[in-house]
Scaffold this motif. Structure first.
Motif, mmCIF file in Angstrom:
data_model
loop_
_atom_site.group_PDB
_atom_site.id
_atom_site.type_symbol
_atom_site.label_atom_id
_atom_site.label_comp_id
_atom_site.label_asym_id
_atom_site.label_seq_id
_atom_site.Cartn_x
_atom_site.Cartn_y
_atom_site.Cartn_z
ATOM 1 N N LEU A 328 0.843 -1.188 0.000
ATOM 2 C CA LEU A 328 0.000 0.000 0.000
ATOM 3 C C LEU A 328 0.883 1.245 0.000
ATOM 4 N N THR A 329 0.517 2.231 -0.817
ATOM 5 C CA THR A 329 1.321 3.440 -0.940
ATOM 6 C C THR A 329 0.435 4.677 -1.044
ATOM 7 N N LEU A 330 1.047 5.821 -0.798
ATOM 8 C CA LEU A 330 0.497 7.108 -1.200
ATOM 9 C C LEU A 330 1.337 7.544 -2.392
ATOM 10 N N SER A 331 0.707 7.748 -3.528
ATOM 11 C CA SER A 331 1.432 8.092 -4.749
ATOM 12 C C SER A 331 1.224 9.560 -5.085
ATOM 13 N N CYS A 332 2.326 10.242 -5.301
ATOM 14 C CA CYS A 332 2.293 11.612 -5.796
ATOM 15 C C CYS A 332 2.692 11.540 -7.273
ATOM 16 N N ILE A 333 1.725 11.748 -8.140
ATOM 17 C CA ILE A 333 1.945 11.593 -9.579
ATOM 18 C C ILE A 333 1.993 12.985 -10.199
ATOM 19 N N ILE A 334 3.148 13.318 -10.774
ATOM 20 C CA ILE A 334 3.420 14.691 -11.206
ATOM 21 C C ILE A 334 3.620 14.724 -12.721
ATOM 22 N N LYS A 335 2.882 15.598 -13.362
ATOM 23 C CA LYS A 335 3.011 15.776 -14.811
ATOM 24 C C LYS A 335 3.885 17.002 -15.069
ATOM 25 N N LEU A 336 4.948 16.815 -15.885
ATOM 26 C CA LEU A 336 5.880 17.896 -16.186
ATOM 27 C C LEU A 336 6.033 18.042 -17.694
ATOM 28 N N LYS A 343 3.196 20.815 -14.514
ATOM 29 C CA LYS A 343 1.913 21.186 -15.140
ATOM 30 C C LYS A 343 0.742 20.851 -14.217
ATOM 31 N N SER A 344 0.815 19.699 -13.559
ATOM 32 C CA SER A 344 -0.256 19.297 -12.634
ATOM 33 C C SER A 344 0.252 18.154 -11.762
ATOM 34 N N HIS A 345 -0.502 17.842 -10.736
ATOM 35 C CA HIS A 345 -0.157 16.676 -9.912
ATOM 36 C C HIS A 345 -1.414 16.169 -9.216
ATOM 37 N N GLU A 346 -1.342 14.938 -8.741
ATOM 38 C CA GLU A 346 -2.410 14.386 -7.913
ATOM 39 C C GLU A 346 -1.801 13.450 -6.882
ATOM 40 N N ILE A 347 -2.463 13.380 -5.735
ATOM 41 C CA ILE A 347 -2.023 12.484 -4.659
ATOM 42 C C ILE A 347 -3.123 11.451 -4.465
ATOM 43 N N LYS A 348 -2.746 10.182 -4.525
ATOM 44 C CA LYS A 348 -3.729 9.103 -4.473
ATOM 45 C C LYS A 348 -3.284 8.007 -3.505
ATOM 46 N N GLU A 349 -4.268 7.403 -2.832
ATOM 47 C CA GLU A 349 -4.002 6.136 -2.157
ATOM 48 C C GLU A 349 -3.875 5.087 -3.247
ATOM 49 N N SER A 350 -2.844 4.262 -3.169
ATOM 50 C CA SER A 350 -2.561 3.343 -4.271
ATOM 51 C C SER A 350 -2.041 2.010 -3.743
ATOM 52 N N VAL A 351 -1.891 1.081 -4.671
ATOM 53 C CA VAL A 351 -1.235 -0.196 -4.378
ATOM 54 C C VAL A 351 -0.254 -0.451 -5.511
ATOM 55 N N ILE A 352 0.975 -0.832 -5.165
ATOM 56 C CA ILE A 352 2.020 -1.059 -6.164
ATOM 57 C C ILE A 352 2.643 -2.435 -5.964
ATOM 58 N N LYS A 353 3.417 -2.848 -6.965
ATOM 59 C CA LYS A 353 4.254 -4.042 -6.830
ATOM 60 C C LYS A 353 5.603 -3.699 -7.475
ATOM 61 N N LYS A 444 7.817 19.206 -2.269
ATOM 62 C CA LYS A 444 7.411 20.572 -2.614
ATOM 63 C C LYS A 444 5.941 20.634 -3.028
ATOM 64 N N VAL A 445 5.524 19.746 -3.930
ATOM 65 C CA VAL A 445 4.146 19.833 -4.435
ATOM 66 C C VAL A 445 3.133 19.452 -3.356
ATOM 67 N N VAL A 446 3.497 18.504 -2.497
ATOM 68 C CA VAL A 446 2.591 18.119 -1.403
ATOM 69 C C VAL A 446 2.418 19.291 -0.435
ATOM 70 N N ALA A 447 3.536 19.938 -0.067
ATOM 71 C CA ALA A 447 3.468 21.069 0.860
ATOM 72 C C ALA A 447 2.623 22.199 0.284
ATOM 73 N N LYS A 448 2.802 22.498 -0.993
ATOM 74 C CA LYS A 448 2.044 23.591 -1.623
ATOM 75 C C LYS A 448 0.546 23.288 -1.626
ATOM 76 N N GLU A 449 0.189 22.057 -1.957
ATOM 77 C CA GLU A 449 -1.234 21.704 -2.014
ATOM 78 C C GLU A 449 -1.911 21.935 -0.674
ATOM 79 N N PHE A 450 -1.261 21.503 0.414
ATOM 80 C CA PHE A 450 -1.929 21.591 1.715
ATOM 81 C C PHE A 450 -1.836 22.985 2.314
ATOM 82 N N CYS A 451 -0.813 23.732 1.936
ATOM 83 C CA CYS A 451 -0.758 25.135 2.354
ATOM 84 C C CYS A 451 -1.867 25.916 1.643
#
Length: 696
Positions: A328-336, A343-353, A444-451
């Motif tokens: 189980l992960t928290l994914s910060c997916i950033i588009k550049l 350009k944009s980003h999103e934070i999601k609860e995710s599952v990875i392998k 950086k992007v996580v801090a900005k979103e919550f600020c």
């Protein structure tokens, strides 16, 4: 947590006198509709943590309040001491010996100010809210009694041992302190003989109140946590198990809490994934595991071992992003875009392998065009693409004023029996920088979103240097005949970057970097978004290491609450209180861990240098004092040439210019010397050099 906020609000109204605590508890419980048990529990926690104090019988106040402050007691061999106020511009408060309330170096104390001025003033200890419990030292026999002679020379007395444990003179031991009119101790551990280097290492760890064992409640909770991801847990999460995601860490790392992925977007840009272990799914607020993590604050890393923040069932097990298993992960997916602009980003609860557990050595081989192991070669294309993006990000950071100090860190080499056989400067290459740059971007992007959302959060802040410190740096550079730019009204990262560039690619580069670094404030944690001077960022937090840092775990849980839209009303006030407390606690535990790690490193350096007494080395003067000069060798060892061993009759210290000037010779920070190793002491962890000559 709700009760904590209300208690602090209630008591902050200029204190409150009550007849008995029960009346206070009942009033808060009835007024705010909070259970009596929760009020009592949180009140006692606030007392224990030094946030409230009984000024006189029945009258409680919040701390800081009026003339009361809380801090850490710093002892002195002469009996007096100081109170260090964390995260404050106030100088340390002087505590006379007769006003210390028998505080011991390292105690958490509440001080009443008796006088106040720019230098800090004078105070009296009125409460020891967080007494240290352990003291390490060597057993001495005096008359018919045994005493602990503390390793910590800031404890100016020997501690009588209460009989019960079999001990001998010159044993290195740990004592449990018993407070009273006379301080005594029982023996909790016999570590070995006084000259045993591993016993010395453990003694340092215990003196910092650090330990390997978790509470029984925390261990019981850890053992109940399943070691596999369940279908129920995966429900509603972003499924990334078919993506090419992998970890990059040191070869010995076991707590793998970050993984990365990359794709090319349709417009030729980048889709970067930073996937962080979802520790908040397993460690809940106010649970035994959470209490342990809060108290520890951070994992602590030593040359031969690790003291983890969380039990191995989590740190090396279900929360570690091991290869070929679902996590189980928290994914910060950033588009550049192509230039590396966000350009944009999103934070999601995710599952990875994770498809591979990579290490820096093999990743660097791929980045250099060399052949690596099969596992790394399979993701070579992704690694090369990542490096391209990493270099873009690094260039942007430098353009914005980010400061990159190349300060050497030590890396030890040990044999199969755990004994050090050598050490050298730790390598830092593009593979390390790749991960660093991606983690900084995610933070950086996580801090900005919550600020921007104005949700209570925990930030990693690094405030700008104080002007007087910058002036000292300019004085030093002028002393090296370096022309410096004029001092601006506002100190910016770009200005500091300009100072660093003045000495780039010169023999004194590393020394100047250290001087500049020492002029800066210490980074810390707080619930205010104050920016990060060193990284030249307006928004910054620590999001990427929740296995080993409590601030990361704290914000993970806030992020998860936000994703599930649970932060509203009373919860906002609760989080404001909690993030403030967690920031203070995490800053203190980080400082303690760093000091402990540094002392253990110094121990092993002294141990390894003992066999080289009499040898000559080339080194650089790293600092000057009124009692001598410190010289650092290429292998990171630092030692002292005592002023009486310098070849001149008398010296005058020019503190701002960092010079020790004699009648015939001048020693300045950055000068290269040839020195002779005179002594290496594992008890004091000190290295003594003798002056031979200036290096050519």
């Amino acid at each position: 947590m709700q009760a904590k906020q209300k208690i602090l609000e209630f008591l902050s109204k200029d204190g409150l006198a009550v007849k008995g605590l029960d009346n206070l508890f009942c009033f808060i419980s009835n007024t705010y509709n909070i259970s009596l048990d929760e009020v009592k529990n949180d009140f006692n926690k606030l007392l224990k943590e030094g946030y409230i104090f009984e000024e006189r019988k029945g009258r409680f106040i919040t701390i800081p309040s009026k003339n009361y402050l809380k801090g850490t007691y710093i002892g002195n061999a002469k009996g007096f001491g100081f109170c260090k106020i964390e995260n404050s511009e106030k100088e340390d408060i002087f505590i006379p010996a007769n006003m210390s309330k028998n505080a011991v170096d390292g105690d958490g104390i509440i001080v009443k100010l008796l006088s106040d001025n720019i230098e800090g003033g004078e105070g009296e200890v009125v409460s020891i809210y967080k007494p240290i419990k352990l003291v390490a030292g060597v057993v001495q026999k005096i008359g018919g009694n045994y005493f602990i002679d503390p390793d910590n020379n800031r404890i100016p007395f020997k501690i009588k041992i209460i009989k019960g444990t079999k001990i001998e003179e010159n044993d290195r031991v740990v004592g449990n302190i018993i407070r009273g009119k006379v301080m005594q101790a029982t023996i909790s551990e016999v570590l070995g003989k006084s000259d045993d280097v591993k016993a010395c290492e453990l003694a340092i760890i215990r003196d910092h109140q650090l330990y390997e064992v978790f509470s029984d409640d925390a261990l019981r909770e850890a053992k109940t946590i399943p070691q596999n991801v369940t279908e129920k847990q995966k429900k509603g999460r972003l499924d990334l198990t078919n993506k090419v995601i992998f970890t990059i860490d040191g070869e010995d790392a076991k707590d793998l809490d970050d993984a990365v992925s990359i794709e090319v977007t349709e417009d030729g840009g980048y889709l970067l994934g930073v996937h962080i272990a979802d520790v908040g799914e397993y460690v809940k607020y106010d649970s035994p595991l959470d209490e342990e993590a809060y108290n520890r604050g951070t994992s602590v890393y030593f040359p031969t071992s690790v003291l983890p923040m969380l039990p191995k069932e989590l740190s090396n097990g279900i929360c570690s992003l091991n290869e070929n298993v679902e996590r189980l992960t928290l994914s910060c997916i950033i588009k550049l875009d192509k230039e590396g602009n966000i350009k944009s980003h999103e934070i999601k609860e995710s599952v990875i392998k994770s498809v591979a557990r990579l290490n820096y050595t093999n990743v660097y081989k791929v980045l250099c065009g060399q052949k690596a192991d099969k596992k790394t070669q399979r993701v070579a294309n992704e690694l090369i693409l990542m490096n391209k993006l990493s270099l873009l990000l690094e260039a942007k950071e430098k353009e914005n004023g980010s400061l990159d100090f190349e300060i050497g860190e030590v890396q030890f080499v040990f044999d199969e029996n755990g004994m050090a056989i050598g050490f050298e400067k730790r390598e830092r290459n593009d593979a390390h920088k790749l991960i660093e740059n991606f983690m900084i971007l995610a933070n950086k992007v996580v801090a900005k979103e919550f600020c921007d959302k104005d949700i209570p959060f925990l930030y990693r802040v690094h405030e700008s240097p104080r002007k007087e410190k910058v002036i000292n740096v300019l004085e030093y550079l002028k002393g090296l005949n370096i022309k410096t730019p004029s001092l601006p009204a506002i100190i910016t990262p770009a200005y500091y970057q300009e100072l660093i560039k003045l000495c780039e690619n010169k023999p004194i580069t590393q020394t100047v970097n250290k001087v500049i670094l020492r002029s800066m404030q210490k980074a810390r944690y707080t619930n205010q978004c104050l920016g990060h001077f060193g990284l030249a960022l307006k928004y910054y937090c620590h999001f990427t290491s929740p296995i080993r840092r409590y601030p990361d775990l704290t914000i993970h849980r806030i992020i998860k609450e936000s994703l599930h839209k649970k932060i509203e009303g009373q919860r906002i006030s609760e989080l404001e209180t909690f993030t403030f407390e967690a920031g203070e606690q995490s800053s203190l535990t980080e400082k303690n861990a760093e000091k402990c790690e540094r002392e253990v490193d110094d121990l092993w350096k002294a141990y390894l240098m003992r066999d080289r007494v009499g040898e000559e080395f080339e080194g650089v003067i790293s600092s000057v004092t009124n009692f001598g000069i410190f010289v650092e060798l290429e292998n990171t060892v630092e030692g002292l040439i005592k002023i009486e061993d310098l070849p001149d009759d008398g010296f005058l210290l020019f503190e701002k210019q960092l010079k020790l000037k004699g009648q015939k010779m001048t020693f300045s920070v950055g000068d290269k010397l040839i020195v002779k190793l005179l002594a290496a002491n594992i008890y004091t962890r000190k290295i003594d050099f003798g002056f031979v000559s200036f290096a050519k």
